[in-house]
Design a protein around this motif. Structure first.
Motif, PDB file in Angstrom:
ATOM      1  N   THR A 149       2.479  -6.486  13.906  1.00  0.00           N
ATOM      2  CA  THR A 149       1.104  -6.105  13.645  1.00  0.00           C
ATOM      3  C   THR A 149       0.480  -6.954  12.548  1.00  0.00           C
ATOM      4  OG1 THR A 149       1.757  -3.843  14.165  1.00  0.00           O
ATOM      5  CG2 THR A 149      -0.414  -4.160  13.157  1.00  0.00           C
ATOM      6  N   THR A 150       1.174  -7.023  11.441  1.00  0.00           N
ATOM      7  CA  THR A 150       0.644  -7.716  10.270  1.00  0.00           C
ATOM      8  C   THR A 150       1.682  -8.669   9.708  1.00  0.00           C
ATOM      9  OG1 THR A 150      -0.726  -5.816   9.676  1.00  0.00           O
ATOM     10  CG2 THR A 150      -0.289  -7.414   7.941  1.00  0.00           C
ATOM     11  N   MET A 151       1.219  -9.853   9.319  1.00  0.00           N
ATOM     12  CA  MET A 151       2.068 -10.790   8.596  1.00  0.00           C
ATOM     13  C   MET A 151       1.354 -11.149   7.304  1.00  0.00           C
ATOM     14  SD  MET A 151       3.929 -13.175  11.349  1.00  0.00           S
ATOM     15  CE  MET A 151       5.296 -13.334  10.179  1.00  0.00           C
ATOM     16  N   ALA A 152       2.151 -11.509   6.328  1.00  0.00           N
ATOM     17  CA  ALA A 152       1.547 -11.772   5.024  1.00  0.00           C
ATOM     18  C   ALA A 152       2.422 -12.695   4.188  1.00  0.00           C
ATOM     19  CB  ALA A 152       1.331 -10.459   4.267  1.00  0.00           C
ATOM     20  N   TRP A 153       1.779 -13.264   3.188  1.00  0.00           N
ATOM     21  CA  TRP A 153       2.484 -14.010   2.150  1.00  0.00           C
ATOM     22  C   TRP A 153       2.307 -13.245   0.839  1.00  0.00           C
ATOM     23  CZ3 TRP A 153       5.645 -18.055   2.918  1.00  0.00           C
ATOM     24  CH2 TRP A 153       5.523 -18.764   4.120  1.00  0.00           C
ATOM     25  N   TYR A 154       3.411 -13.035   0.158  1.00  0.00           N
ATOM     26  CA  TYR A 154       3.412 -12.485  -1.181  1.00  0.00           C
ATOM     27  C   TYR A 154       3.930 -13.565  -2.129  1.00  0.00           C
ATOM     28  CZ  TYR A 154       2.748  -7.644   0.429  1.00  0.00           C
ATOM     29  OH  TYR A 154       2.235  -6.487   0.958  1.00  0.00           O
ATOM     30  N   ARG A 155       3.711 -13.357  -3.420  1.00  0.00           N
ATOM     31  CA  ARG A 155       4.297 -14.242  -4.397  1.00  0.00           C
ATOM     32  C   ARG A 155       4.721 -13.449  -5.623  1.00  0.00           C
ATOM     33  NH1 ARG A 155      -1.084 -17.783  -6.151  1.00  0.00           N
ATOM     34  NH2 ARG A 155      -2.160 -16.127  -7.346  1.00  0.00           N
ATOM     35  N   GLN A 156       5.706 -14.014  -6.311  1.00  0.00           N
ATOM     36  CA  GLN A 156       6.197 -13.380  -7.520  1.00  0.00           C
ATOM     37  C   GLN A 156       6.493 -14.455  -8.549  1.00  0.00           C
ATOM     38  OE1 GLN A 156       9.476 -10.665  -6.955  1.00  0.00           O
ATOM     39  NE2 GLN A 156       9.031  -9.644  -8.887  1.00  0.00           N
ATOM     40  N   ALA A 157       5.751 -14.412  -9.631  1.00  0.00           N
ATOM     41  CA  ALA A 157       5.964 -15.340 -10.736  1.00  0.00           C
ATOM     42  C   ALA A 157       6.980 -14.742 -11.697  1.00  0.00           C
ATOM     43  CB  ALA A 157       4.643 -15.608 -11.455  1.00  0.00           C
ATOM     44  N   PRO A 158       7.646 -15.573 -12.489  1.00  0.00           N
ATOM     45  CA  PRO A 158       8.642 -15.058 -13.435  1.00  0.00           C
ATOM     46  C   PRO A 158       8.054 -13.986 -14.346  1.00  0.00           C
ATOM     47  CG  PRO A 158       8.764 -17.436 -13.310  1.00  0.00           C
ATOM     48  CD  PRO A 158       7.547 -17.027 -12.523  1.00  0.00           C
ATOM     49  N   GLY A 159       8.725 -12.850 -14.416  1.00  0.00           N
ATOM     50  CA  GLY A 159       8.286 -11.774 -15.277  1.00  0.00           C
ATOM     51  C   GLY A 159       7.089 -11.006 -14.767  1.00  0.00           C
ATOM     52  N   GLN A 160       6.648 -11.319 -13.558  1.00  0.00           N
ATOM     53  CA  GLN A 160       5.472 -10.669 -12.989  1.00  0.00           C
ATOM     54  C   GLN A 160       5.866  -9.820 -11.784  1.00  0.00           C
ATOM     55  OE1 GLN A 160       2.360 -11.064 -14.425  1.00  0.00           O
ATOM     56  NE2 GLN A 160       3.383 -12.303 -15.985  1.00  0.00           N
ATOM     57  N   GLN A 161       4.985  -8.909 -11.424  1.00  0.00           N
ATOM     58  CA  GLN A 161       5.204  -8.107 -10.228  1.00  0.00           C
ATOM     59  C   GLN A 161       4.849  -8.923  -8.984  1.00  0.00           C
ATOM     60  OE1 GLN A 161       2.921  -4.462 -10.736  1.00  0.00           O
ATOM     61  NE2 GLN A 161       4.731  -3.415 -11.505  1.00  0.00           N
ATOM     62  N   ARG A 162       5.457  -8.550  -7.888  1.00  0.00           N
ATOM     63  CA  ARG A 162       5.135  -9.181  -6.619  1.00  0.00           C
ATOM     64  C   ARG A 162       3.700  -8.822  -6.238  1.00  0.00           C
ATOM     65  NH1 ARG A 162       9.553  -8.565  -2.002  1.00  0.00           N
ATOM     66  NH2 ARG A 162      10.694  -9.585  -3.707  1.00  0.00           N
ATOM     67  N   GLU A 163       2.956  -9.806  -5.758  1.00  0.00           N
ATOM     68  CA  GLU A 163       1.577  -9.553  -5.386  1.00  0.00           C
ATOM     69  C   GLU A 163       1.253 -10.156  -4.022  1.00  0.00           C
ATOM     70  OE1 GLU A 163      -0.944 -11.348  -8.349  1.00  0.00           O
ATOM     71  OE2 GLU A 163      -0.376 -13.384  -7.818  1.00  0.00           O
ATOM     72  N   LEU A 164       0.332  -9.491  -3.346  1.00  0.00           N
ATOM     73  CA  LEU A 164      -0.109  -9.965  -2.041  1.00  0.00           C
ATOM     74  C   LEU A 164      -1.034 -11.161  -2.222  1.00  0.00           C
ATOM     75  CD1 LEU A 164      -0.375  -9.572   1.061  1.00  0.00           C
ATOM     76  CD2 LEU A 164      -2.309  -8.056   0.566  1.00  0.00           C
ATOM     77  N   VAL A 165      -0.740 -12.222  -1.504  1.00  0.00           N
ATOM     78  CA  VAL A 165      -1.584 -13.419  -1.548  1.00  0.00           C
ATOM     79  C   VAL A 165      -2.574 -13.411  -0.394  1.00  0.00           C
ATOM     80  CG1 VAL A 165      -1.611 -15.934  -1.429  1.00  0.00           C
ATOM     81  CG2 VAL A 165       0.241 -14.756  -2.655  1.00  0.00           C
ATOM     82  N   ALA A 166      -2.064 -13.214   0.826  1.00  0.00           N
ATOM     83  CA  ALA A 166      -2.921 -13.232   2.008  1.00  0.00           C
ATOM     84  C   ALA A 166      -2.212 -12.506   3.133  1.00  0.00           C
ATOM     85  CB  ALA A 166      -3.243 -14.662   2.423  1.00  0.00           C
ATOM     86  N   SER A 167      -2.995 -11.928   4.035  1.00  0.00           N
ATOM     87  CA  SER A 167      -2.425 -11.253   5.192  1.00  0.00           C
ATOM     88  C   SER A 167      -3.244 -11.599   6.431  1.00  0.00           C
ATOM     89  CB  SER A 167      -2.394  -9.742   4.994  1.00  0.00           C
ATOM     90  OG  SER A 167      -3.707  -9.225   4.893  1.00  0.00           O
ATOM     91  N   ILE A 168      -2.600 -11.431   7.594  1.00  0.00           N
ATOM     92  CA  ILE A 168      -3.282 -11.700   8.858  1.00  0.00           C
ATOM     93  C   ILE A 168      -2.808 -10.685   9.886  1.00  0.00           C
ATOM     94  CG2 ILE A 168      -1.552 -13.456   9.477  1.00  0.00           C
ATOM     95  CD1 ILE A 168      -3.869 -14.935  10.946  1.00  0.00           C
ATOM     96  N   GLY A 169      -3.755 -10.070  10.567  1.00  0.00           N
ATOM     97  CA  GLY A 169      -3.433  -9.077  11.567  1.00  0.00           C
ATOM     98  C   GLY A 169      -3.174  -9.705  12.925  1.00  0.00           C
TER      99      GLY A 169
END
Length: 118
Positions: free
Chosen positions: A33-53
């Motif tokens: 249904t959905t695909m996405a890219w997340y990213r996580q920088a050192p010492g940071q929480q994982r965050e959503l970068v982009a998604s596509i349905g």
């Protein structure tokens, strides 16, 4: 399974294209249904970068709008992230993600490191 690639070291203002390959006998992006890219920088929480349905609708984090483009090719079982005008703040491990609504299953790929030097 999801396999991300394409990360590396790039100077600020440069570009990279990340790829995420889906594999497995019962894993087809046509059922995702959905695909996405997340990213996580050192010492940071994982965050959503982009998604596509599944219909091609996209969503971007404000900080990457106009610079990043997410796309998917279901027939090839591939997800992409074209990243332009990269900034040092984009430095992170980038992970691909897939969600199948019919079975409520989530899948994560391993990360690929993107380092942007100033």
């Amino acid at each position: 399974q999801l396999q991300a690639s394409g990360g590396g070291l790039v100077q600020a203002g440069g570009s990279l294209r990340l790829s995420c390959a889906a594999s497995g006998s019962d894993f087809s992006l046509t059922t995702i249904t959905t695909m996405a890219w997340y990213r996580q920088a050192p010492g940071q929480q994982r965050e959503l970068v982009a998604s596509i349905g599944s219909g091609g609708n996209t969503n971007y984090q404000d900080s990457v709008k106009g610079r990043f483009t997410i796309s998917r090719e279901n027939a090839q079982n591939m997800l992409y992230l074209q990243m332009n005008s990269l900034k040092p703040d984009d430095t992170a491990v980038y992970l691909c993600y897939a969600y199948r609504h019919s079975t409520m299953q989530s899948y994560w790929g391993q990360g690929t490191l993107v380092t942007v030097s100033s």
